[in-house]
Design an enzyme around this catalytic site. Structure first.
Site, PDB file in Angstrom:
ATOM      1  N   CYS A 119       0.814  -1.230   0.000  1.00  0.00           N
ATOM      2  CA  CYS A 119       0.000   0.000   0.000  1.00  0.00           C
ATOM      3  C   CYS A 119       0.838   1.266   0.000  1.00  0.00           C
ATOM      4  CB  CYS A 119      -0.932   0.010   1.208  1.00  0.00           C
ATOM      5  SG  CYS A 119      -2.024  -1.404   1.209  1.00  0.00           S
ATOM      6  N   HIS A 264      -3.616   7.038   1.183  1.00  0.00           N
ATOM      7  CA  HIS A 264      -3.901   5.732   0.587  1.00  0.00           C
ATOM      8  C   HIS A 264      -5.324   5.349   0.985  1.00  0.00           C
ATOM      9  CE1 HIS A 264      -4.127   1.534  -0.088  1.00  0.00           C
ATOM     10  NE2 HIS A 264      -4.011   1.214   1.183  1.00  0.00           N
ATOM     11  N   ASN A 294      -9.846  -0.675  -2.197  1.00  0.00           N
ATOM     12  CA  ASN A 294      -8.437  -0.473  -1.896  1.00  0.00           C
ATOM     13  C   ASN A 294      -7.605  -1.053  -3.042  1.00  0.00           C
ATOM     14  OD1 ASN A 294      -5.801  -0.726  -0.969  1.00  0.00           O
ATOM     15  ND2 ASN A 294      -6.382  -1.421   1.089  1.00  0.00           N
TER      16      ASN A 294
HETATM   17  O1  UT7 Z   1      -4.517  -1.186   2.849  1.00  0.00           O
HETATM   18  C1  UT7 Z   1      -3.631  -1.672   3.794  1.00  0.00           C
HETATM   19  C2  UT7 Z   1      -4.115  -1.444   5.113  1.00  0.00           C
HETATM   20  N1  UT7 Z   1      -5.368  -2.146   5.350  1.00  0.00           N
HETATM   21  C3  UT7 Z   1      -6.192  -1.647   6.225  1.00  0.00           C
HETATM   22  O2  UT7 Z   1      -5.927  -0.581   6.722  1.00  0.00           O
HETATM   23  C4  UT7 Z   1      -7.412  -2.423   6.635  1.00  0.00           C
HETATM   24  C5  UT7 Z   1      -7.610  -2.281   8.098  1.00  0.00           C
HETATM   25  N2  UT7 Z   1      -8.727  -3.088   8.639  1.00  0.00           N
HETATM   26  C6  UT7 Z   1      -9.987  -2.846   8.323  1.00  0.00           C
HETATM   27  O3  UT7 Z   1     -10.284  -1.969   7.538  1.00  0.00           O
HETATM   28  C7  UT7 Z   1     -11.069  -3.658   9.032  1.00  0.00           C
HETATM   29  O4  UT7 Z   1     -10.478  -4.457  10.000  1.00  0.00           O
HETATM   30  C8  UT7 Z   1     -11.922  -4.530   8.075  1.00  0.00           C
HETATM   31  C9  UT7 Z   1     -12.803  -3.648   7.224  1.00  0.00           C
HETATM   32  C10 UT7 Z   1     -11.012  -5.352   7.192  1.00  0.00           C
HETATM   33  C11 UT7 Z   1     -12.801  -5.486   8.849  1.00  0.00           C
HETATM   34  O5  UT7 Z   1     -13.625  -4.771   9.739  1.00  0.00           O
HETATM   35  P1  UT7 Z   1     -13.709  -5.191  11.282  1.00  0.00           P
HETATM   36  O6  UT7 Z   1     -14.646  -4.255  11.882  1.00  0.00           O
HETATM   37  O7  UT7 Z   1     -12.319  -5.243  11.829  1.00  0.00           O
HETATM   38  O8  UT7 Z   1     -14.383  -6.613  11.215  1.00  0.00           O
HETATM   39  P2  UT7 Z   1     -13.856  -8.038  11.751  1.00  0.00           P
HETATM   40  O9  UT7 Z   1     -12.826  -8.589  10.807  1.00  0.00           O
HETATM   41  O10 UT7 Z   1     -13.489  -7.908  13.186  1.00  0.00           O
HETATM   42  O11 UT7 Z   1     -15.152  -8.901  11.624  1.00  0.00           O
HETATM   43  C12 UT7 Z   1     -16.349  -8.587  12.376  1.00  0.00           C
HETATM   44  C13 UT7 Z   1     -17.417  -9.575  12.010  1.00  0.00           C
HETATM   45  C14 UT7 Z   1     -16.970 -11.038  12.111  1.00  0.00           C
HETATM   46  O12 UT7 Z   1     -18.071 -11.785  12.544  1.00  0.00           O
HETATM   47  P3  UT7 Z   1     -18.218 -12.233  14.099  1.00  0.00           P
HETATM   48  O13 UT7 Z   1     -16.981 -13.027  14.391  1.00  0.00           O
HETATM   49  O14 UT7 Z   1     -18.271 -10.932  14.852  1.00  0.00           O
HETATM   50  O15 UT7 Z   1     -19.475 -13.012  14.111  1.00  0.00           O
HETATM   51  C15 UT7 Z   1     -16.655 -11.399  10.683  1.00  0.00           C
HETATM   52  O16 UT7 Z   1     -16.791 -12.771  10.419  1.00  0.00           O
HETATM   53  O17 UT7 Z   1     -17.812  -9.383  10.658  1.00  0.00           O
HETATM   54  C16 UT7 Z   1     -17.703 -10.623   9.927  1.00  0.00           C
HETATM   55  N3  UT7 Z   1     -17.302 -10.295   8.567  1.00  0.00           N
HETATM   56  C17 UT7 Z   1     -18.184 -10.039   7.582  1.00  0.00           C
HETATM   57  N4  UT7 Z   1     -19.523 -10.019   7.566  1.00  0.00           N
HETATM   58  C18 UT7 Z   1     -20.120  -9.725   6.400  1.00  0.00           C
HETATM   59  C19 UT7 Z   1     -16.057 -10.174   8.072  1.00  0.00           C
HETATM   60  N5  UT7 Z   1     -16.126  -9.842   6.770  1.00  0.00           N
HETATM   61  C20 UT7 Z   1     -17.424  -9.752   6.458  1.00  0.00           C
HETATM   62  C21 UT7 Z   1     -18.104  -9.437   5.264  1.00  0.00           C
HETATM   63  N6  UT7 Z   1     -19.452  -9.429   5.289  1.00  0.00           N
HETATM   64  N7  UT7 Z   1     -17.463  -9.133   4.108  1.00  0.00           N
END
Ligand code: UT7
Length: 337
Positions: A119, A264, A294
């Protein structure tokens, strides 16, 4: 920093994105996800996916480069060095820089190399190009960021946390020695912290096993990206403001002096956090993640290109580019436009 060296300026900028639009609704047909979840967590509404047989990492970069060269009033034969940032090269080797040289029809044996810094790859590449101009080694450098993510994503429910985020596209700039005193790239700032290397990673095909081909065949899941999203998020919201402030401090500016911040496009929530933390109005921070997702090394030059096209950056403006991503690596560039 040696202030007696000449400054470089962005003489042209351009971008290219594939025609194929993939909306959040389209993704719900492939995996268990919802438009609401994706928009709420990331701000993304749609992204572009490449078309096999038409788009390649190198030719998308070439399309962006042609636009940047046109804006600079130059032709491909004027280019003296190619710096190509990508994490999704056409081949394992050689890099996409030489393929771009071929795509542009540049016959001269000019140097071309790839930067693999995910990135923050484009800002790193820009910094390297800037050094070549500063020292007087080259006068015209093409800096490209181009990515095809969609062919390497796990688009089943298993991969949904990562796959909904990434998109394909390319952006490019032409760097030239600045023609105006104290205008151009004022400084660049590069950082990395390898202890977090496995927090955002595509592991395979890794070279450090006896037979990597056999290993990959048996462990194909490791070919997909893995991200510890919450940890990456936590580091991103610290490093972005830090590296932006570092650039401002070095040049004696305050956040309120900024005319445009091009971060970014990692996640709209991260961008909004950075905006608040820096005390910037929404009009001074550029976001297009809603339309492209992204695109890693391509995201900063695509955003810069759109900001220029939309007239949101004008001569004399103070512009900051900033990035954070896998490695972890992070970087910024402060530009007097
Ligand atoms: O570009 C390089 C740098 N990258 C970044 O900066 C990305 C940084 N991270 C993020 O932007 C976030 O962590 C994400 C957008 C990737 C994910 O969001 P989050 O709020 O951290 O969600 P999570 O991974 O903790 O997941 C929360 C819940 C989980 O379910 P449970 O365990 O709470 O039941 C996941 O299984 O959301 C679920 N989940 C989804 N649900 C529907 C994960 N992905 C999805 C999805 N649709 N696509």
């Amino acid at each position: 920093m040696n202030n007696t060296l000449r400054l470089s300026e962005i003489a042209g900028v351009g971008h290219y994105v594939p025609n194929r639009v993939v909306t959040n609704a389209d993704l719900t047909g492939l995996m268990d996800t919802t438009d609401e979840w994706i928009q709420e967590r990331t701000g993304i509404r749609e992204r572009r996916w490449f078309e096999e047989g038409k788009d390649t990492t190198a030719n998308m970069g070439a399309n962006a480069a042609r636009k940047a060269l046109e804006m600079a009033g130059l032709t491909p034969d004027d280019v003296q060095l190619i710096v190509f940032a990508t994490l999704s090269p056409d081949y394992f080797f050689p890099g996409s820089g030489v393929l771009l040289q071929r795509e542009l029809g540049i016959q001269a044996p000019i140097p071309a190399f790839d930067v693999r810094n995910q990135c923050s790859g484009f800002v790193y590449a820009l910094s390297m190009a800037d050094q070549f101009i500063k020292t007087g080694m080259y006068d015209t450098v093409l800096v490209v960021g181009s990515e095809i993510h969609s062919s390497g994503l796990d688009i089943s429910t298993r991969g949904r946390a990562v796959s909904v985020i990434f998109g394909d596209g390319a952006g490019a700039v032409v760097l030239r020695p600045s023609t105006r005193a104290e205008h151009g790239i004022l400084s660049t700032h590069l950082h990395s912290q390898g202890e977090h290397a496995e927090e955002l990673i595509v592991k395979e095909p890794g070279s450090n096993r006896n037979n990597r081909v056999e290993y990959v065949v048996a462990n194909e899941l490791d070919m997909y990206p893995y991200m510890n999203g919450q940890n990456v998020f936590k580091h991103a919201v610290v490093r972005f403001p830090q590296v932006i402030k570092e650039a401002l401090d070095q040049n004696g500016y305050q956040p309120q002096d900024l005319d445009m911040l091009i971060p970014h496009q990692a996640n709209l929530r991260i961008t909004q956090y950075v905006q608040q933390k820096m005390g910037l109005p929404e009009s001074k921070i550029f976001s297009n993640i809603q339309r492209y997702g992204n695109t890693t090394a391509a995201s900063v030059p695509i955003a810069l290109s759109e900001a220029v096209q939309e007239g949101r950056i004008k001569r004399g403006d103070l512009v900051c580019l900033a990035a954070f991503g896998s490695g972890f690596t992070w970087a910024s560039a402060l530009i007097k436009w």
